[in-house]
Write an enzyme that holds these catalytic residues in place. Sequence first.
Site, PDB file in Angstrom:
ATOM      1  CD  GLU A 296      23.352 -82.249 -14.396  1.00  0.00           C
ATOM      2  OE1 GLU A 296      23.103 -81.560 -13.374  1.00  0.00           O
ATOM      3  OE2 GLU A 296      22.463 -82.767 -15.093  1.00  0.00           O
TER       4      GLU A 296
ATOM      5  CB  CYS B 150      27.573 -79.540  -7.344  1.00  0.00           C
ATOM      6  SG  CYS B 150      26.718 -81.131  -7.299  1.00  0.00           S
TER       7      CYS B 150
HETATM    8  P1  NAP Z   1      36.125 -77.676 -13.996  1.00  0.00           P
HETATM    9  O1  NAP Z   1      37.373 -76.976 -13.675  1.00  0.00           O
HETATM   10  O2  NAP Z   1      35.076 -76.988 -14.759  1.00  0.00           O
HETATM   11  O3  NAP Z   1      36.558 -79.028 -14.719  1.00  0.00           O
HETATM   12  C1  NAP Z   1      35.609 -80.028 -15.085  1.00  0.00           C
HETATM   13  C2  NAP Z   1      36.218 -80.927 -16.141  1.00  0.00           C
HETATM   14  O4  NAP Z   1      36.384 -80.186 -17.349  1.00  0.00           O
HETATM   15  C3  NAP Z   1      37.585 -81.466 -15.797  1.00  0.00           C
HETATM   16  O5  NAP Z   1      37.692 -82.787 -16.264  1.00  0.00           O
HETATM   17  C4  NAP Z   1      38.488 -80.531 -16.543  1.00  0.00           C
HETATM   18  O6  NAP Z   1      39.732 -81.090 -16.806  1.00  0.00           O
HETATM   19  C5  NAP Z   1      37.713 -80.345 -17.823  1.00  0.00           C
HETATM   20  N1  NAP Z   1      38.078 -79.165 -18.595  1.00  0.00           N
HETATM   21  C6  NAP Z   1      38.769 -78.068 -18.201  1.00  0.00           C
HETATM   22  N2  NAP Z   1      38.862 -77.170 -19.214  1.00  0.00           N
HETATM   23  C7  NAP Z   1      38.204 -77.711 -20.268  1.00  0.00           C
HETATM   24  C8  NAP Z   1      37.945 -77.265 -21.593  1.00  0.00           C
HETATM   25  N3  NAP Z   1      38.365 -76.088 -22.047  1.00  0.00           N
HETATM   26  N4  NAP Z   1      37.240 -78.086 -22.406  1.00  0.00           N
HETATM   27  C9  NAP Z   1      36.798 -79.278 -21.981  1.00  0.00           C
HETATM   28  N5  NAP Z   1      37.005 -79.749 -20.734  1.00  0.00           N
HETATM   29  C10 NAP Z   1      37.699 -78.979 -19.883  1.00  0.00           C
HETATM   30  O7  NAP Z   1      35.381 -78.189 -12.662  1.00  0.00           O
HETATM   31  P2  NAP Z   1      36.065 -78.788 -11.379  1.00  0.00           P
HETATM   32  O8  NAP Z   1      36.766 -77.684 -10.668  1.00  0.00           O
HETATM   33  O9  NAP Z   1      36.783 -80.050 -11.732  1.00  0.00           O
HETATM   34  O10 NAP Z   1      34.786 -79.230 -10.541  1.00  0.00           O
HETATM   35  C11 NAP Z   1      34.142 -78.418  -9.603  1.00  0.00           C
HETATM   36  C12 NAP Z   1      32.911 -77.783 -10.214  1.00  0.00           C
HETATM   37  O11 NAP Z   1      32.018 -78.797 -10.668  1.00  0.00           O
HETATM   38  C13 NAP Z   1      32.125 -76.950  -9.240  1.00  0.00           C
HETATM   39  O12 NAP Z   1      31.686 -75.779  -9.865  1.00  0.00           O
HETATM   40  C14 NAP Z   1      30.936 -77.847  -8.899  1.00  0.00           C
HETATM   41  O13 NAP Z   1      29.797 -77.153  -8.454  1.00  0.00           O
HETATM   42  C15 NAP Z   1      30.698 -78.493 -10.214  1.00  0.00           C
HETATM   43  N6  NAP Z   1      29.928 -79.716 -10.037  1.00  0.00           N
HETATM   44  C16 NAP Z   1      28.629 -79.771 -10.478  1.00  0.00           C
HETATM   45  C17 NAP Z   1      27.879 -80.900 -10.252  1.00  0.00           C
HETATM   46  C18 NAP Z   1      26.450 -80.999 -10.714  1.00  0.00           C
HETATM   47  O14 NAP Z   1      25.927 -82.101 -10.774  1.00  0.00           O
HETATM   48  N7  NAP Z   1      25.778 -79.910 -11.021  1.00  0.00           N
HETATM   49  C19 NAP Z   1      28.441 -81.991  -9.603  1.00  0.00           C
HETATM   50  C20 NAP Z   1      29.755 -81.880  -9.160  1.00  0.00           C
HETATM   51  C21 NAP Z   1      30.493 -80.755  -9.401  1.00  0.00           C
HETATM   52  P3  NAP Z   1      40.923 -80.887 -15.751  1.00  0.00           P
HETATM   53  O15 NAP Z   1      40.388 -80.948 -14.379  1.00  0.00           O
HETATM   54  O16 NAP Z   1      41.774 -82.018 -16.060  1.00  0.00           O
HETATM   55  O17 NAP Z   1      41.465 -79.530 -16.061  1.00  0.00           O
END
Ligand code: NAP
Length: 491
Positions: free
Chosen positions: A236, A270
């Site tokens: 997602e 999102c």
């Molecule tokens: P992110 O930077 O992609 O991080 C998401 C999660 O992945 C965090 O727990 C992060 O850990 C972890 N992570 C980071 N690098 C990783 C790797 N190499 N392998 C496995 N896991 C890893 O996203 P975010 O900045 O937290 O969230 C914002 C994004 O989420 C936006 O793009 C938003 O649109 C999207 N989002 C989508 C939805 C949907 O339902 N479509 C809902 C909400 C948010 P750390 O944070 O601890 O580094």
Amino acid sequence: MADAEQRLIPVRNPRTGAVDFQLKVSPPEEVAAKAARLRANQKAWAARTTAERVAVMRRWLEAVSRKAQALAEADAVDTGGCHTSYLQGFITMGNIGGWIEDAEAALDRALYEGPSRSMPTVEVRSQLVPYPLVGIISPWNAPMMLALLDAVPALFAGSAVLLKPSEVTPRFVEPLFETVAEVPELAAVFDHVMGDGRTGQDLIANADLVCFTGSVPTGRKVAVACAERLIPCFLELGGKDPAIVTASADLDRAATSVLRGAVHATGQVCFSVERIYVDASAHDDFVALLVEKAGKVRLNSDDPRAGHLHPFTFAPQAEIVASHVADAVAKGARVLTGGQVETIGGGLYMRPTVIVDVAHDMTIMRDETFGPILPVMRYQTIDEAVALANDTAFGLTASVIAGSEEEALPIARRVNAGAVFIQDTFLTFGKNRTVGTHSFGWSGLGGSRTGPESILRFVRRKALMTQHGPVADILDDHHLGKPGQPGGAKR
Ligand code: NAP
């Protein structure tokens, strides 16, 4: 491992800018040990009937409701005091309560027992076998809601769940797992590990299925790691969600709805509205209304519960938003309101940012901004509006606001997005228990997270097949494929 050796991650408070929390990173051996414990306990959890699991989850619901206030407070410190944070206890209760109502019927509907339609002498029985261990990797926006959105149906389905929340917003985890600890049968199959991307990768290495919510770049890494292990992953991801406002729309209603859809939670949602297309004849009036309404929005810097916009949850996000605004201005856009990152009491804020004279060569119209931005672009024809809305790599949600539903519906049908909100924005929760949705483009991958089929993502469907007729004889194989014969077409 001794505490002294344990890796610590400092966590910034979004309101004060101060590091006031430290997260103890789960080392790889802890992730593996927790995964092994959950996997062992999952056998008994899966052996329970759905009704028995529902009874356990009902007790968890009671524990969550007793702690709803503390959960909301922790989530609010994590995010900076978003309105939605204060509803987190209720949102979690709604998620658990919804599946208490829906789980049995949703799983039962997937079962079949009866004759095969293609081989009538064969009786088919289906069995649902939950994936033993579901790994959940969740983001920093709406941290508790997004940690639990997939975890809860997975637990109802009979899987064990290991959660890795974002390192940016970890404060809700302790009170949440205090509620889990009150229900030992649940604590046996639901646990968490803490850390950053490295821990996320350790989690993937131990899971049988992964649900990831986050950004596109990380989603790609998660998909690759899951592909290496040949395990399913559900992604997602981000959005760049458009809103179309037609000439006949009630512009006051449209401006009210678009403003909220774009700036709620400081745009860190999102499915925030990130691009607005308005009929050229209505553009100036709409923009004037938007500017007027944006001017009434207050920051919550004095009191987290009093204002409308909270600080950026993740400090680097403020820089990303500022860079999108700067790119737009450099290419000829005009900022009518907001647009500046304001540091107040250590928190980083931005007021609703109405931007006009934007075009699709600007980052602000192409990349996910995740801030309180309202870039407005005029269109001449509906075809052009639809083409602009669809000119994106994403396709999470969209909105169409027209003079009537009859006018909006055909437009909505042409927009590429998993959900299109008509005559309003931000209706995403309306679909959660009702219908399934699949995002378009980069916004998602895999089965629907909403609707009854959401829970079916966590079970493998197995077929038990009994031959009640004569067995096929290898010597008679030439009958295969003839009508009326095993494997043949039905007459
Ligand atoms: P992110 O930077 O992609 O991080 C998401 C999660 O992945 C965090 O727990 C992060 O850990 C972890 N992570 C980071 N690098 C990783 C790797 N190499 N392998 C496995 N896991 C890893 O996203 P975010 O900045 O937290 O969230 C914002 C994004 O989420 C936006 O793009 C938003 O649109 C999207 N989002 C989508 C939805 C949907 O339902 N479509 C809902 C909400 C948010 P750390 O944070 O601890 O580094």
